[in-house]
Motif scaffolding. Structure first.
Motif, PDB file in Angstrom:
ATOM      1  N   VAL A   1      -2.051  -2.300   7.898  1.00  0.00           N
ATOM      2  CA  VAL A   1      -2.105  -1.841   8.532  1.00  0.00           C
ATOM      3  C   VAL A   1      -0.503  -2.108  10.148  1.00  0.00           C
ATOM      4  O   VAL A   1      -0.344  -2.332  10.495  1.00  0.00           O
TER       5      VAL A   1
ATOM      6  N   SER B   1      -3.402  -0.144  -4.651  1.00  0.00           N
ATOM      7  CA  SER B   1      -3.167   0.190  -3.132  1.00  0.00           C
ATOM      8  C   SER B   1      -3.803  -1.392  -2.190  1.00  0.00           C
ATOM      9  O   SER B   1      -3.818  -1.831  -1.231  1.00  0.00           O
ATOM     10  N   CYS B   2      -5.186  -0.558  -2.575  1.00  0.00           N
ATOM     11  CA  CYS B   2      -6.000  -0.945  -0.844  1.00  0.00           C
ATOM     12  C   CYS B   2      -6.792  -1.923  -1.929  1.00  0.00           C
ATOM     13  O   CYS B   2      -8.023  -2.162  -2.346  1.00  0.00           O
TER      14      CYS B   2
ATOM     15  N   TRP C   1       2.733  -2.418   9.370  1.00  0.00           N
ATOM     16  CA  TRP C   1       3.156  -1.272   9.400  1.00  0.00           C
ATOM     17  C   TRP C   1       2.995  -0.842  10.370  1.00  0.00           C
ATOM     18  O   TRP C   1       4.412   0.027  10.720  1.00  0.00           O
TER      19      TRP C   1
ATOM     20  N   MET D   1      -3.741   5.256  -5.637  1.00  0.00           N
ATOM     21  CA  MET D   1      -4.812   6.982  -4.551  1.00  0.00           C
ATOM     22  C   MET D   1      -3.328   7.306  -4.572  1.00  0.00           C
ATOM     23  O   MET D   1      -3.255   8.984  -3.862  1.00  0.00           O
TER      24      MET D   1
ATOM     25  N   ILE E   1      -9.485  -2.010   9.024  1.00  0.00           N
ATOM     26  CA  ILE E   1      -9.729  -1.816   7.169  1.00  0.00           C
ATOM     27  C   ILE E   1      -8.684  -2.369   6.982  1.00  0.00           C
ATOM     28  O   ILE E   1      -8.616  -3.100   5.252  1.00  0.00           O
ATOM     29  N   CYS E   2      -7.921  -3.279   7.338  1.00  0.00           N
ATOM     30  CA  CYS E   2      -6.815  -4.065   6.221  1.00  0.00           C
ATOM     31  C   CYS E   2      -5.591  -4.671   7.622  1.00  0.00           C
ATOM     32  O   CYS E   2      -6.015  -4.356   8.198  1.00  0.00           O
TER      33      CYS E   2
ATOM     34  N   CYS F   1       0.689  -1.045   0.088  1.00  0.00           N
ATOM     35  CA  CYS F   1       0.087  -0.117  -0.179  1.00  0.00           C
ATOM     36  C   CYS F   1       0.840   1.133   0.202  1.00  0.00           C
ATOM     37  O   CYS F   1       2.052   1.849   0.820  1.00  0.00           O
TER      38      CYS F   1
HETATM   39  S1  SF4 Z   1      -5.587   2.154   2.170  1.00  0.00           S
HETATM   40 FE1  SF4 Z   1      -6.387   0.079   2.002  1.00  0.00          FE
HETATM   41  S2  SF4 Z   1      -4.595  -0.753   1.924  1.00  0.00           S
HETATM   42 FE2  SF4 Z   1      -3.334   1.047   2.277  1.00  0.00          FE
HETATM   43  S3  SF4 Z   1      -3.667   1.312   4.897  1.00  0.00           S
HETATM   44 FE3  SF4 Z   1      -5.576   2.005   3.956  1.00  0.00          FE
HETATM   45  S4  SF4 Z   1      -7.525   0.279   3.682  1.00  0.00           S
HETATM   46 FE4  SF4 Z   1      -4.986  -0.371   4.133  1.00  0.00          FE
END
Ligand code: SF4
Lengths: 259, 409
Positions: B125, B351-352, B128, B381, B121-122, B89
């Motif tokens: 994170v 990315s997402c 990360w 994005m 959300i994913c 991402c």
């Molecule tokens: S953009 Fe999507 S993959 Fe990136 S941190 Fe946000 S939810 Fe997670």
């Protein structure tokens, strides 16, 4: 009524002139680096050959990636609408169109009345396009014209694992080094393009009959590979390469811009 | 003669910029003022932080700023040079690289005292935030919300509520003071109010012509992400809503001669919002709403002010991309109906993955059920290297042709 369709593609440009809805003449030339000049010079030489004066052309539609550079066009449409119109004119039963262009390929699904239902274009990559086949032809030192004949002689298509043009080129070079036959390599390349295109077809939904347009449709080896992947026949019209320009001319014919 | 007014100007933008500037100054000077800073994911439970007087900072919001100021590619490349894959991402790549050079438009985020990561959300994170926890050598609290395929089981409910309690204990340890439940109630109340006001702001675009577009919503969303639970946000959204209603009353639309109403799915292309909005506007098309900025209001009804802990846990588990495609589709189809959309634009965001997954099925369902054209734009994005303007132009032109064709124009 006379109408003209001009399709400025990334490699070639095509012009079609219709007289009362029937093809009166067509011409193909290289686009080169100046799309505007290519469009006007092919158009001018075609109308001259046909003995038509520019003033007598009632409407002109431009399409293709260079459509906005055709200053003398009355209107522009994207390739999507034009290919749909061209294919529907050729055969009104067609429900799916595969168009392989120089720098992109697209799949269009049509409804029974010839309207575009959905479309899908390949992403930012040359794989699955005319350019891809050119690069491979260069690596193999074979004219593209011979691709169809050679691939149809293949006993066992080589497996080309990568879909990226640049990497596929080096993959092909290493296959040559390993002594793989050109026939098998070309058949493998066709199959890799076919696999990419068929996944695009499934995205919009496979709805036969399927028609293939664009210059690449002349390559019967590739057409066969696509038929195998889709499990259905693929029609190639006589006017495959000028299909976009034909569609543009048909759309132009709907409107008399300069009465 | 009066000068022709510029309809694209929204008055409140100025105030919004002031609030965001003040917020980042506060965050960057937190240490001097004896305040703690926590980095938190955009979908994370922020109300307990506000209740504890901790300043929440959102790397995702910061990454979006990096994108808007077109500084993302450099930072993404830097992250790649550090060894992070290009497939990760771009928010994560930009943030991880930015932390090492204090880059970006505001010279980097303030150093965190601790991190809060909620995986509603994913999954990205989690890694990360682990990377950042190691880099800054600070504690990390992970709030784990199980993915909701169909229903939210009693076990899952107990599991997330228990974590809320653990979260409070973690905050007590970090802040060295008792967790104040009464204050939490008050913050939650304000946060719900903010989400309600934001929903009202977004609802103004149901009007024809739309007084603002999704591109404006992407910008004004900043506050609901960063400061929900504070009075400032509620004052601001009240002002913005009133401005929108005033525009409606005066018949002012955000684009000239709006003819087509479009919906957008997924995050914006932060580096291309102007180009995209101009391109759509040149076709008299307005992106009137989007699933991304609406996501904050999909769950407000779940919050029960009498049971803030349990209901917060529920609401945070049910966010838009932690639910099945079927449930996402329900939200989307309601929007198509309510906003009377003529077409749907889906940003297939490299990315997402959790947001982009299933978009082809969604598009097919939308065209079967509503008969409206859909457009898939493949991009990212932040990472402009994954966007091709001329290809996007052709796709947009063709999409608008389909809308016109459908309307018999
Ligand atoms: S953009 Fe999507 S993959 Fe990136 S941190 Fe946000 S939810 Fe997670």
């Amino acid at each position: 009524m006379i109408s003209a369709g001009i399709d400025i593609g990334s490699i070639t440009s095509k012009v079609v002139i219709l007289d009362d809805g029937r093809i009166y003449g067509s011409k193909i030339g290289f686009t080169g680096y100046n799309a505007e000049r290519a469009g006007s010079s092919i158009y001018n030489s075609l109308i001259e050959e046909l003995g038509i004066k520019h003033e007598n052309v009632n409407s002109i539609v431009a399409t293709g990636y260079g459509r906005n550079s055709v200053q003398f066009a009355d209107k522009t449409y994207t390739e999507i609408l034009c290919h749909a119109a061209g294919a529907f004119y050729n055969n009104s039963d067609i429900r799916t169109i595969i168009d392989i262009g120089g720098q992109d390929s697209k799949v269009i699904s049509l409804s029974a009345d010839g309207n575009v239902k959905d479309f899908c274009m390949n992403d930012k990559c040359a794989a699955g396009t005319g350019r891809f086949l050119e690069v491979i032809a260069r690596a193999l030192e074979i004219d593209l014209e011979n691709f169809a004949r050679l691939s149809l002689q293949s006993g066992k298509p080589a497996s080309i694992s990568t879909t990226c043009t640049v990497f596929a080129e080096s993959e092909v070079i290493s296959l040559i080094a390993k002594g793989e036959s050109r026939e098998n390599i070309i058949a493998g390349i066709h199959d890799s393009v076919a696999s990419r295109l068929s996944s695009m077809v499934y995205r919009v939904g496979l709805n036969p009959p399927v028609m293939m347009t664009g210059g690449v449709a002349k390559n019967s080896g590739l057409v066969k590979a696509i038929e195998n992947r889709l499990g259905t026949g693929v029609l190639v019209p006589e006017s495959a390469q000028i299909n976009g320009a034909l569609g543009a001319a048909l759309l132009a014919a709907k409107q008399n811009y300069r009465q | 003669m009066t000068e022709k007014s510029d309809n694209t100007k929204i008055r409140s933008v100025k105030r919004m910029k002031e609030i965001m500037t003040a917020y980042y100054i506060d965050a960057k000077t937190a240490g001097q003022n004896g305040k703690k800073v926590a980095w938190i994911t955009s979908g994370g439970p922020v109300e307990p932080l506000i209740a504890m007087d901790v300043i929440p900072v959102y790397p995702e919001n910061h990454s979006a700023m990096i994108g808007s100021t077109k500084m993302a590619i450099d930072l993404c490349e830097k992250a790649e040079a550090m060894g992070y894959s290009r497939d990760i991402c771009s928010y994560a790549r930009a943030d991880i690289a930015c932390a090492t050079v204090n880059g970006g438009p505001i010279g980097g985020l303030p150093r965190p005292d601790f991190l809060v990561c909620c995986n509603n959300i994913c999954g990205t994170v989690m890694k990360w935030y682990e990377v950042q926890a190691r880099y800054f050598n600070v504690p990390l609290f992970i709030f784990d919300t199980p993915f909701i395929h169909t229903d939210f089981s009693q076990e899952a409910r107990t599991y997330v509520v228990k974590q809320m309690e653990e979260y409070f204990i973690f905050l007590e340890e970090q802040c060295g003071k008792k967790f104040d439940r009464d204050k939490l109630k008050d913050v939650v109340k304000k946060s719900v109010e903010a989400q309600r006001l934001w929903k009202e702001v977004l609802a103004t675009t149901k009007h024809n012509p739309a007084p603002m577009s999704a591109f404006d919503a992407f910008f004004h969303l900043g506050l609901i992400v960063t400061l929900r639970g504070t009075e400032t946000v509620n004052d601001y959204y009240t002002e913005l809503r009133d401005e929108m209603n005033e525009r409606i009353q005066n018949g002012i639309g955000i684009i000239q001669e709006q003819k087509y109403r479009l919906l957008w799915d997924n995050l914006p292309l932060w580096y291309k919002t102007k180009w995209l909005s101009d391109t759509f506007a040149s076709h008299n098309a307005c992106l009137v709403a989007d699933t991304y900025t609406s996501a904050w209001s999909f769950v407000i009804d779940m919050i029960d002010l009498d049971k803030p802990v349990e209901s917060l846990a529920m609401a945070y588990s049910n966010v838009y991309i932690n639910i099945s495609i079927d449930r996402m589709y329900e939200n989307l189809s309601t929007m198509i109906t309510e906003w009377k959309a003529d077409g749907l634009v889906l940003h297939s965001n490299r990315s997402c993955k959790p947001y982009s997954f299933g978009q082809y099925d969604t598009a097919r369902r939308v065209s079967d059920e509503f008969g409206i054209p859909t457009l898939m734009l493949e991009a990212d994005m932040l990472d402009g290297r994954l966007f091709n303007e001329s290809q996007a132009q052709t796709r947009i032109d063709a999409f608008i042709e389909l809308i016109r064709q459908r309307k018999g124009e």
